[in-house]
Design a protein around this motif. Structure first.
Motif, PDB file in Angstrom:
ATOM      1  N   ASP A   1       5.068  28.285  22.088  1.00 18.72           N
ATOM      2  CA  ASP A   1       6.410  27.937  21.611  1.00 18.72           C
ATOM      3  C   ASP A   1       6.622  26.425  21.635  1.00 18.72           C
ATOM      4  N   SER A   2       6.170  25.763  22.710  1.00 13.06           N
ATOM      5  CA  SER A   2       6.391  24.313  22.798  1.00 13.06           C
ATOM      6  C   SER A   2       5.581  23.575  21.729  1.00 13.06           C
ATOM      7  N   LYS A   3       4.372  24.063  21.430  1.00 14.09           N
ATOM      8  CA  LYS A   3       3.562  23.419  20.383  1.00 14.09           C
ATOM      9  C   LYS A   3       4.221  23.560  19.009  1.00 14.09           C
ATOM     10  N   GLU A   4       4.787  24.734  18.758  1.00 12.22           N
ATOM     11  CA  GLU A   4       5.487  24.937  17.488  1.00 12.22           C
ATOM     12  C   GLU A   4       6.717  24.028  17.413  1.00 12.22           C
ATOM     13  N   ALA A   5       7.441  23.916  18.524  1.00 13.52           N
ATOM     14  CA  ALA A   5       8.623  23.056  18.556  1.00 13.52           C
ATOM     15  C   ALA A   5       8.236  21.595  18.354  1.00 13.52           C
ATOM     16  N   GLN A   6       7.164  21.170  19.013  1.00 13.17           N
ATOM     17  CA  GLN A   6       6.733  19.769  18.866  1.00 13.17           C
ATOM     18  C   GLN A   6       6.356  19.466  17.413  1.00 13.17           C
ATOM     19  N   ARG A   7       5.670  20.410  16.792  1.00 13.45           N
ATOM     20  CA  ARG A   7       5.244  20.215  15.402  1.00 13.45           C
ATOM     21  C   ARG A   7       6.455  20.095  14.471  1.00 13.45           C
ATOM     22  N   LEU A   8       7.459  20.932  14.689  1.00 10.78           N
ATOM     23  CA  LEU A   8       8.593  20.971  13.772  1.00 10.78           C
ATOM     24  C   LEU A   8       9.659  19.919  14.078  1.00 10.78           C
ATOM     25  N   LEU A   9       9.742  19.474  15.341  1.00 10.21           N
ATOM     26  CA  LEU A   9      10.766  18.498  15.702  1.00 10.21           C
ATOM     27  C   LEU A   9      10.337  17.052  15.455  1.00 10.21           C
ATOM     28  N   THR A  10       9.033  16.781  15.576  1.00 11.71           N
ATOM     29  CA  THR A  10       8.556  15.402  15.425  1.00 11.71           C
ATOM     30  C   THR A  10       8.897  14.864  14.036  1.00 11.71           C
ATOM     31  N   GLY A  11       9.554  13.716  14.010  1.00 11.55           N
ATOM     32  CA  GLY A  11       9.891  13.085  12.727  1.00 11.55           C
ATOM     33  C   GLY A  11      11.214  13.527  12.146  1.00 11.55           C
TER      34      GLY A  11
ATOM     35  N   PHE B   1      15.329   9.111  14.453  1.00 12.00           N
ATOM     36  CA  PHE B   1      14.080   9.854  14.370  1.00 12.00           C
ATOM     37  C   PHE B   1      13.691  10.383  15.746  1.00 12.00           C
ATOM     38  N   VAL B   2      13.369  11.655  15.808  1.00  9.68           N
ATOM     39  CA  VAL B   2      12.988  12.283  17.076  1.00  9.68           C
ATOM     40  C   VAL B   2      11.524  11.990  17.388  1.00  9.68           C
ATOM     41  N   VAL B   3      11.251  11.623  18.631  1.00 10.33           N
ATOM     42  CA  VAL B   3       9.878  11.508  19.129  1.00 10.33           C
ATOM     43  C   VAL B   3       9.697  12.633  20.142  1.00 10.33           C
TER      44      VAL B   3
ATOM     45  N   PRO C   1      -1.146  19.594  25.220  1.00 10.39           N
ATOM     46  CA  PRO C   1       0.006  20.501  25.197  1.00 10.39           C
ATOM     47  C   PRO C   1       0.348  21.057  26.575  1.00 10.39           C
ATOM     48  N   SER C   2       1.632  21.341  26.772  1.00 12.89           N
ATOM     49  CA  SER C   2       2.118  22.035  27.959  1.00 12.89           C
ATOM     50  C   SER C   2       3.363  22.809  27.536  1.00 12.89           C
ATOM     51  N   PRO C   3       3.887  23.678  28.391  1.00 11.18           N
ATOM     52  CA  PRO C   3       5.096  24.422  28.005  1.00 11.18           C
ATOM     53  C   PRO C   3       6.367  23.568  27.967  1.00 11.18           C
ATOM     54  N   VAL C   4       6.277  22.295  28.419  1.00 12.27           N
ATOM     55  CA  VAL C   4       7.465  21.438  28.467  1.00 12.27           C
ATOM     56  C   VAL C   4       7.394  20.360  27.388  1.00 12.27           C
ATOM     57  N   LEU C   5       8.479  20.207  26.647  1.00 12.81           N
ATOM     58  CA  LEU C   5       8.602  19.133  25.664  1.00 12.81           C
ATOM     59  C   LEU C   5       9.531  18.054  26.195  1.00 12.81           C
ATOM     60  N   ARG C   6       9.231  16.801  25.830  1.00 11.58           N
ATOM     61  CA  ARG C   6      10.122  15.680  26.151  1.00 11.58           C
ATOM     62  C   ARG C   6      10.538  15.045  24.830  1.00 11.58           C
ATOM     63  N   LEU C   7      11.837  15.003  24.569  1.00 12.98           N
ATOM     64  CA  LEU C   7      12.369  14.450  23.324  1.00 12.98           C
ATOM     65  C   LEU C   7      12.987  13.091  23.594  1.00 12.98           C
ATOM     66  N   LEU C   8      12.525  12.096  22.850  1.00 10.51           N
ATOM     67  CA  LEU C   8      12.981  10.717  23.023  1.00 10.51           C
ATOM     68  C   LEU C   8      13.806  10.280  21.817  1.00 10.51           C
TER      69      LEU C   8
END
Length: 404
Positions: free
Chosen positions: A366-376, A383-385, A304-311
């Motif tokens: 916040d980024s971990k929560e976003a990653q959990r909720l955005l994935t899939g 589909f968001v990666v 984890p880091s504070p930055v998310l990358r959405l593909l």
């Protein structure tokens, strides 16, 4: 006062006059349990609660507290926030450490790590050991479970100083964990078990930590747990040949020169004679650390880091229509702010990173929560990666080209 549930796991800790909720138990050992605690959305920490000592010694608590207080301030060593005493509802008093909450341990990461991850971990822990050894301390229990990732500081940190001691004043007979135990510690443990008293000058040195780190790095590179290997007669007879064989078996998937540098570094940590083993400061000068690597996508999913990358979100056509591009920026920012405080958002129009969405949050929670909720999730039928992305690289404007 601690409120407990039926399983005797604390529900609340009162820490410095404030109630902290126990969210989960992170680990449990013979002498202590570790809990994740929260005092609200913005405040999370770890509590290490030591078992009540019926003999009145509280030795483990006092030992770890004194070591941590003496070595605070290094970025690769867990931060001690404070200490407190708990009084449970059944009249039991326990001693506790309030510690920085860290993320995944090396033992939880995928086996067969990338060279980027091996290098990152090796450098961080060597920095910690160089500092620790300069201060005169031996960690004495280096293993994958005691190396944890810090999402906010973007580095690995050393934890658990319960077996640590000042070099030349070893007050612990049995040190290190099986599989990561240096030969001289193995011998000392055997003699102690047989009741043979060691004189004050014959204790173990900082070299035992270097041995443990050598085994950890060899496991990370190979993806193989080496406990049985290092206990074998073949290892005792010629460990260097086994290291060579492990590297020869894995060299096809890695560039040759970095592999040779890593192999030589590990071999210098695994010499049987502790006096010949390299020290942490020397190891940091290895040419292995001068080679730049890019992380694999698995690294960015796991660390984890504070930055998310959405593909898999933006088409090329959206990038070249300025009006559409601005609309997408606004839409993405609005969506991402549902999960936490967004500091910045970037969608590159050209390679590297073309069409990828980079979202910097105020913190890693916040980024971990976003990653959990955005994935899939799906946007416009896609589909968001969602992976994490190194904050330091993002801040420098450096977008890895090799990670897809």
């Amino acid at each position: 006062m601690v409120i407990e549930n039926q399983s005797m796991k604390p529900v609340l800790f009162e820490i410095f006059g404030e109630l902290w909720t126990v969210q989960s138990r992170l680990g449990q050992g013979v002498s202590a349990s570790v809990y994740r605690v929260s005092s609200g959305r913005a405040s999370t920490a770890a509590v290490k609660e030591f078992q009540a000592d019926t003999q009145g010694g509280d030795y483990g608590y006092h030992k770890e507290r004194s070591v941590l207080e003496d070595i605070q301030g290094h970025k690769n060593i867990v931060t001690l926030y404070g200490v407190f005493t708990n009084h449970s509802c059944v009249g039991v008093t326990t001693r506790c450490l309030l510690l920085e909450l860290l993320d995944v341990s090396v033992s939880e990461l995928l086996q067969g790590h990338s060279m980027w991850l091996v290098q990152h971990c090796a450098r961080d822990i060597l920095e910690a050991l160089a500092f620790l050894h300069r201060e005169g301390y031996v960690h004495a229990d280096l293993k994958p479970r005691n190396i944890l990732w810090s999402a906010d500081d973007e580095c690995f940190k050393l934890i658990d100083f319960g077996l640590s001691f000042k070099e030349g004043n070893q007050d612990v007979k049995y040190i290190q964990t099986d599989g990561y135990r240096a030969p001289e510690a193995e011998l000392q443990n055997s003699l102690a078990q047989a009741g043979v008293e060691m004189d004050g000058d014959s204790g173990c040195t900082a070299a035992v930590d270097m041995w443990s780190l050598g085994i950890i790095l060899l496991e990370m590179f190979s993806g193989i747990k080496l406990k049985d290997t290092v206990r074998s007669q073949e290892w005792k007879d010629n460990s260097a040949a086994i290291v060579d064989h492990i590297f020869a078996s894995n060299s096809l998937v890695c560039p040759a020169i970095p592999v040779y540098h890593l192999r030589d570094l590990i071999k210098s940590m695994l010499l049987n004679d502790p006096k010949q083993r390299c020290i942490a400061e020397t190891a940091l000068l290895s040419p292995f650390f001068s080679i730049p690597f890019a992380p694999h996508i698995e690294d960015l999913v796991l660390l984890p880091s504070p930055v998310l990358r959405l593909l898999n979100l933006i088409d090329d056509s959206h990038l070249h229509n300025e009006e559409e591009y601005e609309d997408i920026l606004e839409d993405m920012k609005e969506e991402c702010q549902k999960y936490g405080s967004v500091v910045s958002l970037l969608i590159p129009k050209e390679n590297p990173g073309k069409g990828q969405v980079f979202v910097e949050y105020a913190n890693s929670s916040d980024s971990k929560e976003a990653q959990r909720l955005l994935t899939g999730r799906t946007f416009d039928g896609k589909f968001v990666v969602a992976t994490f992305y190194p904050l330091s690289a993002y801040k420098r404007g450096y977008l890895y080209q090799t990670v897809q």
